[in-house]
Design a protein around this motif. Structure first.
Motif, short mmCIF file in Angstrom:
data_model
loop_
_atom_site.label_atom_id
_atom_site.label_comp_id
_atom_site.label_asym_id
_atom_site.label_seq_id
_atom_site.Cartn_x
_atom_site.Cartn_y
_atom_site.Cartn_z
N ARG A 82 -4.81 16.44 6.80
CA ARG A 82 -3.82 15.63 5.82
C ARG A 82 -3.32 16.74 4.77
NH1 ARG A 82 -7.89 10.85 4.95
NH2 ARG A 82 -7.57 9.85 6.86
N GLY A 103 3.32 -0.06 5.75
CA GLY A 103 2.98 -0.15 4.32
C GLY A 103 2.78 -1.54 3.55
N ARG A 156 -6.68 2.19 -0.68
CA ARG A 156 -5.47 1.71 -0.97
C ARG A 156 -4.46 2.49 -0.29
NH1 ARG A 156 -5.16 -2.08 -5.28
NH2 ARG A 156 -7.09 -2.35 -6.00
N ASP A 157 -4.62 3.30 0.43
CA ASP A 157 -3.61 4.09 1.07
C ASP A 157 -3.46 4.19 2.60
OD1 ASP A 157 -3.01 5.56 -1.13
OD2 ASP A 157 -4.48 6.87 -0.83
N ARG A 184 1.30 7.31 3.28
CA ARG A 184 0.79 9.05 3.03
C ARG A 184 1.03 9.60 4.39
NH1 ARG A 184 -3.48 10.14 -1.32
NH2 ARG A 184 -2.15 12.32 -1.48
N MET A 230 0.81 -1.14 -0.06
CA MET A 230 0.01 0.04 0.04
C MET A 230 0.79 1.22 0.02
SD MET A 230 -3.01 -0.83 2.61
CE MET A 230 -4.65 -0.93 1.64
N ARG A 231 0.29 2.28 -0.52
CA ARG A 231 0.96 3.55 -0.48
C ARG A 231 0.81 4.32 1.00
NH1 ARG A 231 -0.85 8.47 -4.30
NH2 ARG A 231 -2.64 7.82 -3.54
N TRP A 253 -2.38 6.10 5.90
CA TRP A 253 -2.34 7.52 6.24
C TRP A 253 -1.57 7.36 7.86
CZ3 TRP A 253 -2.72 12.22 3.76
CH2 TRP A 253 -3.55 12.08 2.66
#
Length: 101
Positions: A100, A43, A76-77, A4, A1-2, A79
């Motif tokens: 954010r 991640g 898909r993120d 952030r 996963m990305r 945080w």
């Protein structure tokens, strides 16, 4: 996963690294490595760690150091919402979407 970062998490990380760099540059490298590895692990395995007791926020310690990384998963993120020194009083901050960046 990305992975952030919220503005808060980015600010937290910057402050932690600056504080450590000012006191022990060699130790800072070890802490940086532990935090990076923890974030990479999050991640790869976003369901790792434990629930922090705050809605869907999870938490995982950064290796053997007293730093805790808090995150939520959305679509898909991943945080990152907060990174803190566990020796300090518990965080009661805002984890809302508006933080954010």
């Amino acid at each position: 996963m990305r992975v952030r970062y919220t503005l808060r998490a980015r600010s937290d990380l910057r402050a932690i690294l600056q504080y450590i760099d000012e006191r022990d540059s060699r130790g800072a490298q070890n802490v940086k490595r532990a935090i990076r590895k923890t974030i990479q692990l999050i991640g790869e395995f976003p369901e790792s760690g434990r629930y922090s007791g705050e809605q869907s926020t999870r938490v995982l310690p950064a290796g053997r150091y007293p730093y805790l990384v808090y995150w939520i998963v959305e679509a898909r993120d991943v945080w990152l919402v907060h990174i803190r020194d566990a020796r300090r009083p518990p965080w009661e901050g805002n984890r809302e979407r508006s933080t954010r960046g």
